[in-house]
Design a protein around this motif. Structure first.
Motif, mmCIF file in Angstrom:
data_model
loop_
_atom_site.group_PDB
_atom_site.id
_atom_site.type_symbol
_atom_site.label_atom_id
_atom_site.label_comp_id
_atom_site.label_asym_id
_atom_site.label_seq_id
_atom_site.Cartn_x
_atom_site.Cartn_y
_atom_site.Cartn_z
ATOM 1 N N VAL A 128 0.802 -1.231 0.000
ATOM 2 C CA VAL A 128 0.000 0.000 0.000
ATOM 3 C C VAL A 128 0.831 1.275 0.000
ATOM 4 O O VAL A 128 0.489 2.231 -0.691
ATOM 5 C CB VAL A 128 -1.008 0.085 1.179
ATOM 6 N N SER A 187 -10.633 6.795 -4.459
ATOM 7 C CA SER A 187 -9.860 7.909 -3.909
ATOM 8 C C SER A 187 -8.956 8.556 -4.953
ATOM 9 O O SER A 187 -8.511 9.674 -4.785
ATOM 10 C CB SER A 187 -9.019 7.444 -2.715
ATOM 11 N N THR A 220 -11.362 0.901 -3.146
ATOM 12 C CA THR A 220 -10.856 1.972 -2.288
ATOM 13 C C THR A 220 -9.887 2.850 -3.067
ATOM 14 O O THR A 220 -9.953 4.077 -3.022
ATOM 15 C CB THR A 220 -10.115 1.371 -1.079
ATOM 16 N N LYS A 230 1.193 5.514 9.159
ATOM 17 C CA LYS A 230 1.452 5.628 7.726
ATOM 18 C C LYS A 230 0.703 4.522 6.961
ATOM 19 O O LYS A 230 0.092 4.757 5.929
ATOM 20 C CB LYS A 230 2.962 5.505 7.507
ATOM 21 N N LEU A 231 0.743 3.325 7.529
ATOM 22 C CA LEU A 231 0.090 2.177 6.912
ATOM 23 C C LEU A 231 -1.426 2.402 6.864
ATOM 24 O O LEU A 231 -2.087 2.119 5.875
ATOM 25 C CB LEU A 231 0.413 0.940 7.750
ATOM 26 N N LEU A 232 -1.957 2.946 7.956
ATOM 27 C CA LEU A 232 -3.389 3.222 8.036
ATOM 28 C C LEU A 232 -3.798 4.246 6.993
ATOM 29 O O LEU A 232 -4.783 4.056 6.270
ATOM 30 C CB LEU A 232 -3.730 3.771 9.415
ATOM 31 N N ALA A 233 -3.026 5.318 6.893
ATOM 32 C CA ALA A 233 -3.345 6.375 5.926
ATOM 33 C C ALA A 233 -3.323 5.805 4.516
ATOM 34 O O ALA A 233 -4.227 6.060 3.721
ATOM 35 C CB ALA A 233 -2.351 7.520 6.060
ATOM 36 N N ALA A 234 -2.304 4.993 4.218
ATOM 37 C CA ALA A 234 -2.182 4.424 2.873
ATOM 38 C C ALA A 234 -3.341 3.479 2.585
ATOM 39 O O ALA A 234 -3.818 3.388 1.457
ATOM 40 C CB ALA A 234 -0.849 3.705 2.725
ATOM 41 N N SER A 235 -3.825 2.766 3.599
ATOM 42 C CA SER A 235 -4.902 1.804 3.391
ATOM 43 C C SER A 235 -6.239 2.476 3.145
ATOM 44 O O SER A 235 -7.142 1.889 2.567
ATOM 45 C CB SER A 235 -5.053 0.892 4.611
ATOM 46 N N ARG A 236 -6.371 3.706 3.599
ATOM 47 C CA ARG A 236 -7.637 4.409 3.404
ATOM 48 C C ARG A 236 -7.753 4.988 2.012
ATOM 49 O O ARG A 236 -8.755 5.599 1.675
ATOM 50 C CB ARG A 236 -7.794 5.519 4.446
ATOM 51 N N GLY A 237 -6.699 4.845 1.213
ATOM 52 C CA GLY A 237 -6.780 5.299 -0.170
ATOM 53 C C GLY A 237 -5.760 6.370 -0.461
ATOM 54 O O GLY A 237 -4.964 6.754 0.385
ATOM 55 N N PHE A 238 -5.811 6.842 -1.713
ATOM 56 C CA PHE A 238 -4.828 7.794 -2.206
ATOM 57 C C PHE A 238 -5.108 9.183 -1.663
ATOM 58 O O PHE A 238 -6.244 9.636 -1.667
ATOM 59 C CB PHE A 238 -4.892 7.804 -3.726
ATOM 60 N N THR A 239 -4.083 9.854 -1.192
ATOM 61 C CA THR A 239 -4.252 11.248 -0.800
ATOM 62 C C THR A 239 -3.229 12.091 -1.533
ATOM 63 O O THR A 239 -2.087 11.698 -1.671
ATOM 64 C CB THR A 239 -4.052 11.452 0.719
ATOM 65 N N ARG A 240 -3.675 13.222 -2.006
ATOM 66 C CA ARG A 240 -2.803 14.122 -2.742
ATOM 67 C C ARG A 240 -1.953 14.894 -1.752
ATOM 68 O O ARG A 240 -2.465 15.359 -0.731
ATOM 69 C CB ARG A 240 -3.680 15.101 -3.512
ATOM 70 N N VAL A 241 -0.671 15.009 -2.052
ATOM 71 C CA VAL A 241 0.125 15.886 -1.189
ATOM 72 C C VAL A 241 0.078 17.277 -1.794
ATOM 73 O O VAL A 241 0.332 17.465 -2.969
ATOM 74 C CB VAL A 241 1.584 15.408 -1.063
ATOM 75 N N ASN A 263 0.830 4.055 -3.234
ATOM 76 C CA ASN A 263 0.519 5.483 -3.241
ATOM 77 C C ASN A 263 1.611 6.308 -3.898
ATOM 78 O O ASN A 263 1.323 7.325 -4.517
ATOM 79 C CB ASN A 263 0.233 5.963 -1.822
#
Lengths: 278, 250
Positions: free
Chosen positions: A187, A220, A216, B238-249, A191
């Motif tokens: 994961v 996103s 998911t 970090k793992l949790l954030a990545a598992s919740r999906g893509f986030t734009r920086v 990303n």
């Protein structure tokens, strides 16, 4: 509309079998602009077949028909092999699913990435190497000079995937079809790869078709999503609205996915309705 | 039920020494379902294999069912733990029928009433009598994983070890298998350890979860803590954030 890259109207793909025909893609219609379009569905839903049909990569036995299949006004249905050579690479390109099977095992990473530059950009050897190294760096390979000389078996899954992306992006295509580009990745690496693709869509106005089974990730990352079931596009919606989808199949898929946000005793299972095929 | 203290697993590849698991300790109570998450190469599967005695390991303590596990396991030891592997395509013998596959553990452990027990095991995992004489290639991925689960449970072991049991399956099939595992765990009152890279799957199925990275155990949290993001280590966050999906920086 100069912003429409791809126009697909009533695309059908059938394969002959011993007992008749398998209808792999049925009446698929959509348009793509300079955006991120997700295509989700389960195995056998026809999503990869559709991606390959857009690039003319299906085996000879497949029968592809459509009312319209056009890329920036060029009709893709009647292209000869020579014309396809001009289309693929610089104008549209595809990242395949598995680096283990999609990279040439007896050529180094450098040879494979710079080959694209030589063929597509008509670079000479020196320029090709320079571009290849820059691209490897752009996809966040830490030591490009070292990896340039590596053979595919010396790469981890994540590195292999990035090399394939570098190979396709070095020719700077206007449309990229990515078939499960991150399914083999952890994961956190996933990303990073998505971020690279995201930058390219934003900075260069590339069109991206993201084929995936991961709801998911698609909801996103993408702007719009097509949901495929048994070869058919059953629903199209904004990616952010995927969780409020209307079609029962989409809703069932969302409900069957374990979530970190909601605690469920039991996951909903997908009860397939023959009506969906009509 | 299971107690591990200071577990080390080291592999020797050519001249290199790979310390796959370093000083991992945890305990799993009877009836508990414990999860281990981590990315590829974190050593999570190796911990599971060490518990089952499938790889040589060194530890201060490695107890299974209240007894110190010997380096060489007896038949009685092996029967206490059964394993379900990741890839149902690779873990079933391609030239044996479902009947053969389910019979084998019973024959090895010299059980009686084999015929009836194979039939019961099949219906337990939601397979039909028509599947009994099929070969693995005649079954779907989900059905194969059901066969693998039936094979693991046919000896009625107290402990079930699951190594990525659903990662090769589609979401709809995954949901069916996860529901099945939950149901069987309750009816057999199993103690289980589930290894997965998918945080959502582990949080769904397990009470307590260990997070591993580079062969080390980072922390152990409850499923609620994981869901609420109430975790101690940066890596887990970090793992949790990545598992919740893509986030734009930005």
């Amino acid at each position: 509309m100069s912003d429409t890259l791809l126009k697909v109207d009533d695309l059908n793909v059938t394969y002959p079998t011993r007992t008749g025909f398998t209808h792999a893609v049925r009446n698929a219609s959509f348009t793509l602009g300079r955006e991120r379009l997700g295509v989700v569905g389960e195995s056998g839903s026809g999503k990869s077949t559709m991606g390959r049909a857009l690039l003319g990569l299906l085996p000879r036995s497949a029968r592809v028909t459509a009312k319209t299949l056009a890329y920036e006004g060029t009709d893709l249905l009647n292209l000869g092999e020579r014309d396809w050579q001009h289309m693929r690479g610089r104008r549209m390109s595809m990242v395949m699913q598995d680096p283990k099977y999609s990279l040439n095992p007896v050529k180094t990473v450098g040879q494979q990435v710079s080959e694209t530059c030589r063929l597509q950009l008509k670079s000479d050897g020196k320029d090709a190497k320079r571009r290849a190294l820059a691209m490897l760096e752009a996809v966040q390979i830490r030591d490009p000079d070292l990896v340039y000389g590596f053979y595919p078996h010396q790469l981890s899954g994540g590195m292999g995937q990035r090399v394939m992306i570098a190979m396709m992006l070095v020719a700077e295509p206007d449309l990229l079809i990515a078939d499960e580009p991150t399914s083999a990745l952890d994961v956190t690496v996933q990303n990073e790869v998505l971020r690279i693709l995201d930058d390219l869509v934003r900075e260069r106005g590339m069109g991206l078709i993201m084929i995936s089974h991961n709801l998911t990730m698609v909801s996103s990352f993408c702007d719009r999503v097509l949901i495929m079931y048994a070869g058919r596009i059953v629903e199209e919606c904004r990616a952010a609205d995927l969780h409020n989808a209307r079609h029962p199949y989409t809703r069932a898929l969302v409900a069957a996915t374990p979530s970190l946000d909601a605690r469920r005793e039991e996951l909903a299972t997908v009860v397939r309705d023959p009506e969906w095929l009509k | 039920m299971i107690a591990i203290d200071g577990l080390d697993v080291t592999f020797h590849v050519k001249n290199r020494e790979i310390r796959a698991v370093q000083g991992v300790s945890f305990e799993v109570a009877a009836g508990e379902s414990f999860g281990i998450v981590g990315e590829s190469g974190s050593g999570k599967s190796t911990v599971l294999k060490a518990i089952a005695g499938l790889v040589p390991s060194i530890s201060r303590r490695l107890e299974v069912d209240g007894q110190e596990a010997a380096a060489r396991r007896s038949r009685a030891d092996r029967r206490k733990l059964q394993f379900v592997f990741q890839d149902p395509y690779a873990s079933l013998h391609p030239r044996k029928t479902v009947d053969d596959i389910l019979r084998e553990p019973l024959e090895i452990h010299r059980e009686s009433d084999i015929d009836a027990r194979v039939g019961r095991a099949l219906s337990d995992v939601g397979l039909l009598p028509i599947h009994r004489y099929r070969f693995p290639h005649q079954l779907s991925g989900g059905q194969r994983q059901r066969v693998a689960i039936a094979r693991a449970l046919i000896l009625a072991p107290p402990i079930l070890l699951l190594d990525e049991p659903t990662s090769a399956l589609d979401v709809s099939v995954q949901a069916e298998i996860l529901n099945l595992l939950k149901r069987l765990r309750a009816s057999y009152s199993l103690t289980s350890i589930l290894v997965s890279h998918d945080l959502a799957v582990v949080a769904h199925l397990c009470d307590r979860i260990a997070i591993m990275q580079f062969g080390k155990l980072i922390e152990i949290v409850t499923a609620e803590q994981l869901r609420d993001g109430d975790v101690g280590a940066d890596y887990t966050r970090k793992l949790l954030a990545a598992s919740r999906g893509f986030t734009r920086v930005a």
